[in-house]
Design an enzyme around this catalytic site. Structure first.
Site, PDB file in Angstrom:
ATOM      1  N   GLU A  89     -25.531 -14.370  13.222  1.00  0.00           N
ATOM      2  CA  GLU A  89     -24.519 -15.311  12.738  1.00  0.00           C
ATOM      3  C   GLU A  89     -23.392 -15.338  13.765  1.00  0.00           C
ATOM      4  O   GLU A  89     -22.861 -14.284  14.124  1.00  0.00           O
ATOM      5  CB  GLU A  89     -23.914 -14.858  11.404  1.00  0.00           C
ATOM      6  CG  GLU A  89     -24.801 -14.913  10.203  1.00  0.00           C
ATOM      7  CD  GLU A  89     -24.050 -14.445   8.964  1.00  0.00           C
ATOM      8  OE1 GLU A  89     -22.802 -14.389   9.001  1.00  0.00           O
ATOM      9  OE2 GLU A  89     -24.700 -14.123   7.962  1.00  0.00           O
ATOM     10  N   ASP A 121     -12.107 -13.350   5.858  1.00  0.00           N
ATOM     11  CA  ASP A 121     -12.133 -12.369   6.938  1.00  0.00           C
ATOM     12  C   ASP A 121     -11.184 -11.208   6.672  1.00  0.00           C
ATOM     13  O   ASP A 121      -9.996 -11.403   6.393  1.00  0.00           O
ATOM     14  CB  ASP A 121     -11.746 -13.015   8.268  1.00  0.00           C
ATOM     15  CG  ASP A 121     -12.724 -14.083   8.702  1.00  0.00           C
ATOM     16  OD1 ASP A 121     -13.796 -14.181   8.067  1.00  0.00           O
ATOM     17  OD2 ASP A 121     -12.427 -14.810   9.654  1.00  0.00           O
TER      18      ASP A 121
END
Length: 287
Positions: A59, A70
Site C-alpha cells: 500500500e 494517521d
C-alpha cells in the site's frame, strides 16, 4: 489474470493473490508506506526491501495535509514528505516502480486529493502506472458513485473500510461495493503500534464475511510477528504500517534503518506464515 495497462505489465490483481495464498494455507502480508519519505526514490527502495523480506502486497499512502486516521509515526513521515514537495504525480511514479517488482500495489488515500485531481483522471493514471486499486480511508460507498464507475471502467480494486462500530447494514453495503478486499479496522482510532490488536477484530471479520465480504483484511495495531500470527488465523490479510515506518524515522545511517525494516518484515512474515499451520497442529479449524 495479469494484463498490460498503459505499457506496464500490471501484477495479478489483489483478490487473485489473496486466493492463491489462502490455497497455500496462509493470509497475505500487506505493507503500507507513505510516498515521499525519505524521498520518492527512498519509498521505492523500502518497498523493494519489504517485498524481498516477505511482504505480499504494498500500500502506498498519498501524503495529505489533514489526515484523520494517521497516528503520530505516519504523520511525521507524511509531514516530511509534504515539506519536501511530494505531489500526486509522484505517487504514480512510485506505483509504477513498485508494480515492476511483481506485487499488487494499492494507493491508500483520503478522498479530497482524488477529487481535486479529477476522479476519472486519477483512475486512468493509476491504472496506467500498473496500480491494482485504491483504498479510500474516508469515503463510504453511498457517496462513491463517481469513483466506483471510474474504478470499474479501468479495472481497479475498490477497497472500503469497516470498523467495530459498523452496523449490519453498513457492513452489507461496504462488502457489496468492495473489490479486492474489505479493510477491517481492528479498533476505533488512528494508526499506530499497539501492545495488542483490537479485541473485536475477529468478530468484525466474521460479521463482514457474513455480510458478503469475500476477502477481509485487518489493519491498525499489528506490529509484531505474534500479532500477525494472531490475525492471520482468521483474516485474509494482515495490514501493517507504523511498524514499518517507525524504524525509518531514526538517526542511524540509511542502510541500518533499512535493515531494521527488513527485520520487522521478516518477523511479521514468519508470523503470517506460521499462523494457520499452528492451528492445524493444535487441532483447531480456521475459516
Amino acid at each position: 489474470m495479469s494484463a498490460t495497462v498503459g505499457g506496464v505489465q500490471a501484477p495479478h490483481r489483489t483478490a487473485a493473490l489473496i486466493e492463491e495464498l489462502s490455497a497455500q494455507g496462509r493470509a497475505a502480508l500487506i505493507g503500507y508506506l507513505p510516498v515521499g519519505y525519505p524521498s520518492v526514490e527512498g519509498t521505492v527502495e523500502v518497498a523493494k526491501a519489504l517485498v524481498e523480506s516477505g511482504v505480499d502486497i504494498i500500500e502506498l499512502g498519498l501524503p495529505y495535509t489533514d489526515p484523520v486516521m494517521d497516528g503520530p509515526v505516519i504523520q511525521r513521515a507524511v509531514e516530511h514528505s509534504l515539506e519536501a514537495g511530494t505531489r500526486v504525480r509522484d505517487v504514480f511514479t512510485a506505483v509504477q516502480a513498485v508494480a515492476a517488482l511483481g506485487v499488487p500495489v494499492l494507493v491508500m488515500t483520503y478522498w479530497n486529493p482524488v477529487l481535486r485531481y479529477g476522479v476519472e483522471s486519477f483512475a486512468r493514471d493509476l491504472a496506467a502506472a500498473g496500480g491494482a486499486g485504491l483504498i479510500t480511508a474516508d469515503l463510504i460507498p453511498d457517496e462513491a458513485g463517481e469513483w466506483i464507475a471510474a474504478a470499474d471502467a479501468h479495472g481497479l480494486d475498490k477497497v472500503f473500510l469497516v470498523a467495530p462500530s459498523s452496523t449490519p447494514e453498513r457492513l452489507r453495503l461496504t462488502a457489496a461495493a468492495s473489490r479486492g478486499f474489505v479493510y477491517a479496522a481492528s479498533t476505533m482510532g488512528v494508526t499506530g503500534v499497539r501492545s495488542e490488536v483490537g479485541s473485536k477484530a475477529e468478530e468484525l471479520v466474521a460479521a463482514t464475511r457474513a455480510a458478503g465480504g469475500e476477502h477481509v483484511c485487518v489493519g491498525l495495531g499489528v506490529s509484531t510477528g505474534a500479532q500477525a500470527a494472531q490475525v492471520g488465523r482468521y483474516a485474509d490479510g494482515v495490514i501493517v504500517g507504523s511498524a514499518f515506518v517507525r524504524p525509518l524515522l531514526g538517526d542511524e545511517p540509511w542502510e541500518e534503518r533499512l535493515e531494521k525494516v527488513r527485520e520487522v518484515a521478516r518477523d511479521l512474515a514468519r508470523g503470517v506464515r506460521s499462523a494457520r499451520s499452528s492451528d492445524e497442529t493444535s487441532g483447531k479449524v480456521t475459516s
